[in-house]
Structure formats: C-alpha cells, structure tokens
Design a protein around this motif. Sequence first.
Motif, short mmCIF file in Angstrom:
data_model
loop_
_atom_site.label_atom_id
_atom_site.label_comp_id
_atom_site.label_asym_id
_atom_site.label_seq_id
_atom_site.Cartn_x
_atom_site.Cartn_y
_atom_site.Cartn_z
N GLU A 119 26.31 13.83 4.79
CA GLU A 119 27.30 13.14 3.95
C GLU A 119 28.60 12.83 4.69
N ALA A 141 35.51 7.89 -5.47
CA ALA A 141 34.20 8.27 -4.93
C ALA A 141 33.14 8.32 -6.04
N LEU A 189 32.32 4.74 -7.10
CA LEU A 189 31.50 4.04 -6.11
C LEU A 189 30.05 4.53 -6.17
N ALA A 190 29.88 5.84 -6.30
CA ALA A 190 28.53 6.39 -6.42
C ALA A 190 27.85 5.85 -7.68
N PHE A 220 26.66 2.66 -4.57
CA PHE A 220 26.93 2.81 -3.15
C PHE A 220 26.47 4.19 -2.65
N VAL A 271 27.94 7.12 -0.68
CA VAL A 271 29.34 7.50 -0.47
C VAL A 271 29.42 8.66 0.50
N ILE A 277 37.66 5.76 1.89
CA ILE A 277 36.28 6.18 1.66
C ILE A 277 35.37 5.16 2.34
N THR A 278 34.47 5.63 3.17
CA THR A 278 33.45 4.76 3.75
C THR A 278 32.18 4.87 2.91
N THR A 279 31.60 3.70 2.62
CA THR A 279 30.38 3.64 1.80
C THR A 279 29.27 2.93 2.57
N ASP A 280 28.05 3.17 2.13
CA ASP A 280 26.86 2.52 2.66
C ASP A 280 26.36 1.55 1.60
N PHE A 326 28.28 -0.56 6.56
CA PHE A 326 29.33 0.32 6.02
C PHE A 326 30.55 -0.48 5.58
N ARG A 330 34.61 -0.02 3.77
CA ARG A 330 35.71 0.93 3.52
C ARG A 330 36.54 0.50 2.31
#
Length: 396
Positions: free
Chosen positions: A154, A310, A313-314, A318, A320, A329-332, A372, A374
């Motif tokens: 994570e 976070a 976003l989840a 995303f 997270v 926060i970086t997301t995928d 990714f 941000r």
Amino acid sequence: MAGMTSTERPFLNRSLAEFGTTIFAEMSALAVRTGAINLGQGFPDTDGPEEIREAAVRALRDGRGNQYPPGPGVPELRAAIAAHQERRYGLTFDPDTEVLVTAGATEAIAASLLALLEPGDEVIALEPYYDSYAACIAMAGGRRVPVTLRPDGEAFRLDLDELRAAVTDRTRLLLVNTPHNPTGTVLTRAELAAIAELAVERDLLVVTDEVYEHLVFDDAVHVPLATFPGMRERTVTIGSAGKSFSFTGWKVGWITAPPALVTAVRSAKQFLTYVASGPFQYAVAEALALPESYFEAFRADMRAKRDLLAAGLAGAGFGVFRTSGTYFITTDIRPLGERDGFAFCRALPERAGVVAIPNAVFYDHREEGAPFVRFAFCKRTGVLEEAVRRLKSLAG
C-alpha cells in the motif's frame, strides 16, 4: 517561422527545451475553464495562523524589510531557523555562517544545484520527483540519474540496492526528498542510514528537500539526513515556511549547511533573486517559535483531510496508496479501467468536475508513472467533501 531566428536556432536554451509549460499551469487553467475543483496544485485554500499574518503586517508598518534585507536573510529569521533545528532535531547551526534564507524552497533547490554541479556531473534523484529538480539539474549542465520508488503493497518503497548500483565515478550529488512528493512516502531511519553510509563511502554531496518535515502522519517520523554520522558536513538541508505555515505566496525558504556549502550556494543565489520577501522573513521568524500545539493541530487537521479524501477516492474506485507525509495522495487508476494518467487527468474535469495531476510528469521513465494520479488534500473540508461527492460518479 514563428519562434525562430534567421539561423533557425530556437530561442529557448536547449537544456530547457524538454520541459515546456508545467503541468500545474495546464491543469490549473483547465480547472478555471471548466469550473472544476482544483486538487492538482499543492497550495492551501486558507491562510495560516492569524498571529503570523499580523506579524507580517506589523513588519510592513514598522518599516522592517521594506528595503533590501541582508543577503543571507534577516538575523531574526536565521536565528529562528537555527533554534528550530536544534530544538527539534539536536542539530546546531551558526545563524551567521550556516543558514541562508531563499525565495522559497524552489530557489533553494536551484541555487544549490547551480552552485554545486558542473557540466557532466551526475545527480541521483528519487523518482518520481518534483519537476523543478530535473529543470535545475539541466540548467546546471548536470545529468540526472533516476532511482525509482515503486509500489510495494500500500506504499511506495526505495530499493537500496538499486540506489547503490546507480552511483558511478561521475556521481557528484544525491538529491533526496522526504517526506516525499508525490508518493507520500517517509523514508525510515534504516533507509536514511543506508543512504548516509553510501554518501560517506562514495564521498557524495547530498541535497535533501525536507519541506514537509512537519506533515508526517500515523507512526511515521521525520529524521533529517544531516543527523546521521558523517552527514552534517556534506548535506544541504532545505526547509520551507510555505508548507509548514500555509503561506505559500510569501516564498520564504532556507538552507542549513556547513559554512563552505552555504557560501557556495549563496554565491549562486545572489545572482538569482539576490534577496526576497523582506517583511515576511520577520513573520516567519515568529512562526518558527510557535508552540508545539500549533504543529500538532496542523498535523491533526491535515490527517483528517487525508483520511476524508482517501476514503472518497477508494469509494470512487481508485487504488489508494497510503500517505505517511506531505499533503498529497497518489492513486492507481487501473481499477477504474484506465491506464493513461495524462488522458485521465485531462478528461476528469469534464467527467467529474475535479482536477488532479498525472504522476508521469514526475518520471523520466514515463511508463513507470503512467497509471498513477496525484490529488492534494490541503483544502477546506467542505471543498474535499464536494470533490468526493463528484468523484462518486466514476464508480457509476
């Protein structure tokens, strides 16, 4: 031909030709044009402590700093920076010879690299990295050598073996950023100790960007690289008032380093801005002396905002990554069926009314950062709640 002389040579210095307009300018303009919520650029949407803002007003009215301040910075601020480093980290610096005030951390980075590099020198930087790093290395004639932080569960992690393998006889300098923008990683004491051992063994200079030193969360701890054996004499440590006190427009940053390094950096800095931010320097001196309760409340507020964004976003679909520091926060985006961060971010304002930054702009290896994206959470709670509401549309 527009933009060309009769000799066909471009106007822009070739070393800067690859950079163009920053992604922050492009995405901020997109936010304005579409009315989207801008979670791209990392600046707060509220001011810092009222008493510090009033300290700046008082300095203006009292005529302190309205003319050129001293080249190294006003004595009050240099003393406050030294006191801060000693109080928090046990690092002692002479305010007169080992502290230099700069026009924000961005100038501190530029002046350090322009001063310490010569053409052909290699600089190892942790990738993804803040975009000014690459531009400043290029302006100094250096060659950047990225060592990539990669997802591990994570969070993003540094491969210490890869770092060691990247050092060659041409390596002059390590450029380290912790807490790390954009991944939110905070390097551990063990990782920093390994970096320090490598720097001492290979006799490398280190420039360490620690502007998010006061924004570490949960069980993460910020440890300055200069505290490790053999590092104080080879390290330029960069700090910032903008990130610690939410006055980013004041542009007050600083370096702490041994006298010879400060002298070198000052030699470059004096031909950049010479001096800047006169009245604000006095206010920042007062800010650095704020009680620990300020910093605790600041961290608690940002942690709550991190958690809010976070979770949102989840919920929007995303992937997270955990943020242990900074206000990003970086997301995928792959769980959303997307793979191209640039295309995703350029479409997101129309799709969901929110602006983010594609992490690929922070990579030499663009494919490493492609999926990714941000988001910044240094915004008012109501703004983040509305952004989360809008992003829910991505989940259908």
